[in-house]
Scaffold this motif. Sequence first.
Motif, PDB file in Angstrom:
ATOM      1  N   ALA A  47      47.996  32.585 -54.737  1.00 29.93           N
ATOM      2  CA  ALA A  47      48.014  33.270 -53.436  1.00 29.93           C
ATOM      3  C   ALA A  47      47.743  34.765 -53.602  1.00 29.93           C
ATOM      4  CB  ALA A  47      49.355  33.046 -52.736  1.00 29.93           C
ATOM      5  N   GLY A  51      44.429  36.464 -52.073  1.00 30.62           N
ATOM      6  CA  GLY A  51      44.601  37.537 -51.094  1.00 30.62           C
ATOM      7  C   GLY A  51      43.858  38.796 -51.500  1.00 30.62           C
ATOM      8  N   ARG A  52      43.929  39.142 -52.783  1.00 30.31           N
ATOM      9  CA  ARG A  52      43.194  40.313 -53.271  1.00 30.31           C
ATOM     10  C   ARG A  52      41.689  40.082 -53.162  1.00 30.31           C
ATOM     11  NH1 ARG A  52      47.255  39.987 -57.217  1.00 30.31           N
ATOM     12  NH2 ARG A  52      45.783  39.143 -58.745  1.00 30.31           N
ATOM     13  N   GLU A  54      40.154  38.257 -51.046  1.00 32.11           N
ATOM     14  CA  GLU A  54      39.781  38.282 -49.630  1.00 32.11           C
ATOM     15  C   GLU A  54      39.935  39.678 -49.027  1.00 32.11           C
ATOM     16  OE1 GLU A  54      38.524  35.756 -47.502  1.00 32.11           O
ATOM     17  OE2 GLU A  54      38.167  34.770 -49.432  1.00 32.11           O
ATOM     18  N   LEU A  56      42.773  41.400 -48.256  1.00 30.63           N
ATOM     19  CA  LEU A  56      43.783  41.467 -47.196  1.00 30.63           C
ATOM     20  C   LEU A  56      44.361  42.875 -47.071  1.00 30.63           C
ATOM     21  CD1 LEU A  56      45.919  38.233 -47.724  1.00 30.63           C
ATOM     22  CD2 LEU A  56      43.937  38.568 -46.235  1.00 30.63           C
ATOM     23  N   GLN A  61      48.990  41.053 -47.405  1.00 28.95           N
ATOM     24  CA  GLN A  61      49.064  40.645 -48.805  1.00 28.95           C
ATOM     25  C   GLN A  61      50.522  40.520 -49.247  1.00 28.95           C
ATOM     26  OE1 GLN A  61      46.470  39.964 -50.963  1.00 28.95           O
ATOM     27  NE2 GLN A  61      47.781  39.622 -52.733  1.00 28.95           N
ATOM     28  N   LEU A  64      52.070  37.430 -47.665  1.00 34.06           N
ATOM     29  CA  LEU A  64      51.558  36.240 -48.347  1.00 34.06           C
ATOM     30  C   LEU A  64      52.260  36.027 -49.679  1.00 34.06           C
ATOM     31  CD1 LEU A  64      49.544  33.921 -48.884  1.00 34.06           C
ATOM     32  CD2 LEU A  64      47.921  35.679 -49.690  1.00 34.06           C
ATOM     33  N   GLU A  65      52.372  37.075 -50.476  1.00 35.40           N
ATOM     34  CA  GLU A  65      52.977  36.925 -51.797  1.00 35.40           C
ATOM     35  C   GLU A  65      54.430  36.472 -51.715  1.00 35.40           C
ATOM     36  OE1 GLU A  65      52.277  40.091 -54.626  1.00 35.40           O
ATOM     37  OE2 GLU A  65      50.214  40.356 -53.906  1.00 35.40           O
ATOM     38  N   ASP A 133      47.106  35.117 -44.024  1.00 29.92           N
ATOM     39  CA  ASP A 133      48.246  34.812 -44.890  1.00 29.92           C
ATOM     40  C   ASP A 133      48.579  33.320 -44.837  1.00 29.92           C
ATOM     41  OD1 ASP A 133      49.186  35.058 -42.238  1.00 29.92           O
ATOM     42  OD2 ASP A 133      50.801  36.448 -42.745  1.00 29.92           O
ATOM     43  N   LEU A 136      45.642  31.266 -46.582  1.00 31.32           N
ATOM     44  CA  LEU A 136      45.650  31.392 -48.039  1.00 31.32           C
ATOM     45  C   LEU A 136      46.872  30.732 -48.669  1.00 31.32           C
ATOM     46  CD1 LEU A 136      44.158  34.955 -48.349  1.00 31.32           C
ATOM     47  CD2 LEU A 136      43.081  32.808 -49.076  1.00 31.32           C
ATOM     48  N   THR A 166      38.436  29.852 -46.573  1.00 29.87           N
ATOM     49  CA  THR A 166      38.074  31.130 -47.192  1.00 29.87           C
ATOM     50  C   THR A 166      37.074  30.916 -48.328  1.00 29.87           C
ATOM     51  OG1 THR A 166      39.816  31.165 -48.880  1.00 29.87           O
ATOM     52  CG2 THR A 166      40.383  32.044 -46.682  1.00 29.87           C
TER      53      THR A 166
END
Length: 181
Positions: A47, A51-52, A54, A56, A61, A64-65, A133, A136, A166
């Motif tokens: 994730a 995210g990086r 994409e 975000l 980000q 999401l994490e 978020d 992903l 994505t």
Amino acid sequence: MIRRTPMKPMNEAEFAKKRDEVLQAMIAFDAGDAKRIQHFLKVYTYAALLGRQEGLPSAVQQTLELAAILHDIGIHAAEAKYGSPAGIYQEKEGPAPARELLENVSGIPEDMIERICFLIGHHHTYKDVDGADYQLLLEADFLVNAYEDGLSPKALTTFREKVFRTASGTTMLNTIYGLPE
């Protein structure tokens, strides 16, 4: 549902400290269950990377994490209450302990906690995905579940067509599992 994303992200050093606190707390929460600890660490890693890739915004980000770390926090309660770790039960049982854990980590914004709990309560729901978020998290969890469950190439391709949205997630799935594009 209205999507709530924190207006202001935590600074990177502050976030790193809080993320590590959440990681330690989740490892302690799942103590003795190496399989589940390994699972959430892998989902978190995918994730964060996706995210990086994409690009975000920082607040998304960070959300999401933290959601990826905590996404399966409801499994033990689901097994105890329903005798099953099924996704629907994880979604019901996950938000409450996630909220408690996050509130014990000082300084995580309330709107971020709300969004994380929403994501945990929907991480097996593949319709009405309302943000990057959410998308992903679904993709990262699938990347790990596909391996752990030994899914066939046909199942992988079907899921890719139905759920993946994505570029980074699709490329990662294709690369890991050797799927044709």
